[in-house]
Design an enzyme around this catalytic site. Structure first.
Site, PDB file in Angstrom:
ATOM      1  N   ASP A 112       0.637  -8.578 -23.494  1.00 43.60           N
ATOM      2  CA  ASP A 112       0.755  -9.793 -24.291  1.00 43.60           C
ATOM      3  C   ASP A 112       2.212 -10.250 -24.324  1.00 43.60           C
ATOM      4  O   ASP A 112       2.942 -10.059 -23.346  1.00 43.60           O
ATOM      5  CB  ASP A 112       0.212  -9.525 -25.703  1.00 43.60           C
ATOM      6  CG  ASP A 112      -0.455 -10.739 -26.317  1.00 43.60           C
ATOM      7  OD1 ASP A 112       0.251 -11.732 -26.561  1.00 43.60           O
ATOM      8  OD2 ASP A 112      -1.673 -10.693 -26.559  1.00 43.60           O
TER       9      ASP A 112
ATOM     10  N   HIS B 195       2.163 -13.849 -30.895  1.00 42.13           N
ATOM     11  CA  HIS B 195       0.827 -13.594 -30.373  1.00 42.13           C
ATOM     12  C   HIS B 195       0.575 -12.115 -30.118  1.00 42.13           C
ATOM     13  O   HIS B 195      -0.458 -11.552 -30.499  1.00 42.13           O
ATOM     14  CB  HIS B 195       0.658 -14.400 -29.087  1.00 42.13           C
ATOM     15  CG  HIS B 195      -0.736 -14.472 -28.558  1.00 42.13           C
ATOM     16  ND1 HIS B 195      -1.296 -13.469 -27.801  1.00 42.13           N
ATOM     17  CD2 HIS B 195      -1.672 -15.445 -28.653  1.00 42.13           C
ATOM     18  CE1 HIS B 195      -2.519 -13.832 -27.439  1.00 42.13           C
ATOM     19  NE2 HIS B 195      -2.781 -15.010 -27.954  1.00 42.13           N
TER      20      HIS B 195
ATOM     21  N   SER C 266      -8.385 -15.077 -28.034  1.00 40.63           N
ATOM     22  CA  SER C 266      -7.285 -14.107 -28.090  1.00 40.63           C
ATOM     23  C   SER C 266      -7.442 -13.176 -29.283  1.00 40.63           C
ATOM     24  O   SER C 266      -6.989 -12.032 -29.252  1.00 40.63           O
ATOM     25  CB  SER C 266      -5.943 -14.832 -28.234  1.00 40.63           C
ATOM     26  OG  SER C 266      -5.414 -15.197 -27.000  1.00 40.63           O
TER      27      SER C 266
END
Length: 763
Positions: free
Chosen positions: A142, A217, A546
């Protein structure tokens, strides 16, 4: 769909890299042709590259990565002519331009039925599972990690598993000592990113080259998968409570492969290569790309090796819904995860001047706009894009001091609020269009804002059109509400089938919680991700596949702990065949896009039920040889198959007549010019000895389904039994192009359910 910054499926769009004099190519080498004079494959690759380039650059600047596990070959910085020269080499099986991927972007444990303390299931030897899950390692590819997050606290955790071979890499802002017994590793892979950035005609500010997360994220996905208990967690007061991951006692390893300009294929492959060698048990990738043959899909290639080595791979399905055929990450050895809602909401209200009050959602946390109505404007001025509130589209003289009605779409939802604020507006109503239907995604806007569905949006649009300059409204905010019904609902943004690479493999596999998910956050960025957002928060609420992907990654880690002898395909089967297809009102799952009932093209096998997945009764297992037989049925060249499976002497003497013959836990029946399709499946008993199962099928009237035998008797645990199912398209019947059904093996303890999709034409 809008550029969903925070509905973030690092929307790894399969976009070719910028066309420049030099770019990154991935070179697939015939691994077995290495001359004995070279001590390592890296030495051979370096010499091979040097022999085909007459470049003033050093070897180090040309050779970006050597791959040894996830791929056989290397990544290099080359001109198109140099790439063509390599293609003519006898040692080279293929040379491919790098692809750029992008990101697909807490009540969840209770919603899934997990024990609030341990992340385990009642009655299943909690102490043993607790200890076992401490040996399970989840690798997250990520944007990196914010190691100081409370979600990565290691209090009470034992020493590292002996199998762990990874490390915590140093960076200018990242000391190896920030890792601990929870966050046991952190690496970064940036050579592909730097290569592309260095050749960008419009240079961008370079990121700090370290494993640290400056996006948020990666911290969010990692803490969702295996974050520790954190009391009093919230996003600026919203969703207040205890935040925790799925595998609360699991270990985390972070592999930073995504940067400001995207996630580069060479970096992703290097991250997967290293994670496999480091000893992870689960790989979680909340990123992906468009449909491509498996031999051109970086993630599919790396995942094949991972699964062959016993590593479960979970990937997000994408945020390109509700369009058909919009899925990413569809290889059958990957768990493809769509998104659904939780039973939690964040209501907000728009009171119009005509007295009508409409309910939407919001995560706005400021002082509000008071009780006095203000003017409401929509699509005013000469700019044709003002209805979308695109940057520069609003006229300050028109919107100053007013509420602005903005259509959802094109640009990010939070950016629309910024555009309104910068033009002098005091608030925003964000109204869905047909593309998003009734799906509501809450955002932490920079100004008072309420999001509403398409139907209410149309009512408000009509009110403004009729009322003109007399139209007014005022917004208010209702905090956090639990036990929302119905839930779950399939998110409109969640990508949909059919599978555009192999239609006979039904995708997505399952859905999991992916809307308004609270998890850890990077303190380097505000909750909207906008540069203008100076707020800091340790937790954020995000939506996207996600977010659903790491839920399944964490659950797979728990299943791995409970059943260490299960293969990745057995774990996948357990999660699929026990998934549920009815919501908390006992109605079939609904689709947020139109409010109608959902289909397996949206929810796959259904919404995961970890409690039932722990004891599925039967599983559909798949060996590496069966995956190879599947690939051989796709009419790929031997070289293409070797790219994926990394084995010499692939002959394809054993191959399926139809890709649908793979022992998959779901069915996608393509009749084409045939009226009869017949598949044989094999079930493995992981339940009790002397278990008896009987079959039941349902489906559309245009199809007849026969299963032989209709009864399976398993004498022992581990026994494998086969059945054959025959699908017949009836003569004279008018087939419905949207036809679905199911096949269920059941007894008093278990229901082993497989969804079925039917098609008569190739997509």
């Amino acid at each position: 769909m809008e550029s969903v910054i925070w509905i973030c499926f690092l929307s790894l769009l399969l976009l070719p890299c910028l066309t420049t004099a030099k770019q990154t190519y991935i070179v697939h080498m015939n691994h077995n042709l290495k001359p004995s004079s070279f001590p390592t494959h890296h030495d051979w690759y370096s010499a091979h590259l040097r022999s085909h380039t007459t470049d003033s650059d050093s070897d180090d600047s040309l050779l970006l990565y050597s791959y040894n596990t996830a791929y056989h070959g290397y990544a290099a910085s080359l001109t198109p002519d140099q790439a063509e020269s390599l293609r003519r080499s006898a040692s080279v099986l293929g040379v491919y331009e790098e692809t750029v991927y992008s990101l697909h972007t807490t009540r969840t444990p209770e919603f899934l039925g997990l024990d609030p303390q341990l992340g385990l299931w009642a009655g299943h030897s909690p102490l043993q599972l607790n200890q076992a899950s401490q040996d399970v390692i989840i690798g997250v590819l990520d944007t990196g990690v914010w190691p100081e997050s409370k979600s990565f606290d290691d209090t009470g955790m034992p020493d590292l598993p002996a199998k762990w071979k990874g490390e915590c890499e140093a960076g200018p802002d990242f000391k190896p000592t920030v890792c601990n017994k929870k966050l046991i590793g952190a690496r970064r892979f940036s050579r592909g990113y730097h290569m592309a950035s260095g050749s960008d005609p419009i240079p961008k500010k370079q990121e700090v080259d370290s494993p640290r997360d400056y996006d948020g994220h990666g911290t969010h996905t990692s803490s969702t998968a295996a974050g520790a208990h954190v009391a009093n967690a919230s996003l600026l007061g919203y969703a207040s409570g205890t935040a925790r991951g799925m595998a609360i006692n699991g270990r985390l390893a972070s592999y930073k492969v995504c940067w400001t300009t995207g996630c580069f294929g060479s970096d992703i492959l290097a991250g997967m290569d290293r994670a496999i060698l480091d000893g992870v048990d689960v790989l979680s990738l909340s990123l992906g790309g468009g449909s491509a043959p498996y031999f051109r899909d970086t993630i599919a290639i790396g995942a094949f090796t991972a699964v062959e080595k016993g590593i479960f791979v979970s990937c997000s399905a994408g945020n390109s819904g509700p369009g058909k055929g919009s899925l990413a990450n569809v290889a059958p050895w990957i768990m493809t995860v769509g998104a659904g809602t939780l039973d939690r909401d964040f209501p907000a209200y728009a009171l119009l001047g005509n007295g009508k009050k409409f309910t939407g959602v919001s995560l706005y946390s400021g002082k509000g706009m008071g009780n006095k109505p203000v003017g409401l404007v929509y699509s005013t001025g000469s700019n044709s894009s003002s209805n979308l509130c695109l940057p520069g589209s609003l006229e300050p003289d028109v919107v100053r001091g007013k509420l602005v009605l903005c259509d959802r779409g094109i640009n990010a939802r939070v950016e629309k609020g910024l555009v309104v604020r910068d033009a002098g507006g005091v608030g925003m109503i964000l109204a869905n269009t047909a593309a998003s239907g009734e799906e509501l995604v809450a955002d932490s806007h920079l100004l008072p804002a309420v999001a509403v569905g398409r139907k209410l949006g149309d009512v408000i649009r009509e009110y403004v059109r009729k009322g003109g300059s007399t139209a007014t409204a005022v917004l208010s905010f209702g905090g956090t509400v639990l036990n929302v019904r119905p839930s779950p609902v399939v998110a409109a943004f969640s990508s949909r089938g059919p599978n555009m690479v192999t239609q006979q493999i039904l995708k997505p596999d399952v859905i999991g919680p992916g809307v308004n998910i609270l998890a850890g956050w990077s303190e380097a960025v505000g909750p909207t991700g906008l540069e203008q957002d100076t707020r800091k928060t340790q937790f954020n609420i995000m939506s996207g596949t996600s977010m659903s992907c790491p839920h399944i990654s964490g659950l797979a880690a728990l299943l791995k702990a409970a059943h260490p002898d299960w293969s990745p395909s057995a774990i996948k089967s357990a999660l699929m065949t026990t998934a549920y297809i009815r919501d908390n009102t006992n109605s079939p799952l609904r689709d947020a896009a139109e409010g109608a009932f959902s289909t397996p093209f949206a929810h796959g096998s259904g919404h995961v039920d970890p409690h039932k997945a722990l004891s599925p009764g039967l599983v559909y297992d798949i060996s590496t040889d069966e995956y190879i037989a599947f690939l051989c049925s796709l009419d790929y060249t031997v070289e293409h198959i070797q790219t994926i499976v990394k084995r010499p002497n692939i002959t394809c003497l054993k191959k399926f007549a139809d890709p649908g013959q793979l022992n998959y836990p779901s069915f996608s029946v393509l009749f084409g010019k045939k009226r009869v399709v017949r598949y044989t499946r094999e079930l493995t008993n992981v339940g009790s000895a002397r278990s008896i199962y009987e079959v039941a099928v349902n489906g559309p009237p245009a199809i007849s389904v026969t299963v032989k035998p209709a009864r399976l008797v398993f004498k022992n645990v581990g026994d494998k039994l086969r059945y054959t199912v025959t699908f017949v398209s009836k003569k004279g019947a008018t087939p419905d192009p949207n036809s679905f059904g199911s096949l269920v093996w059941s007894n008093a303890e278990n229901q082993v359910r497989s969804p079925i999709a039917y098609a008569w034409t190739q997509v």
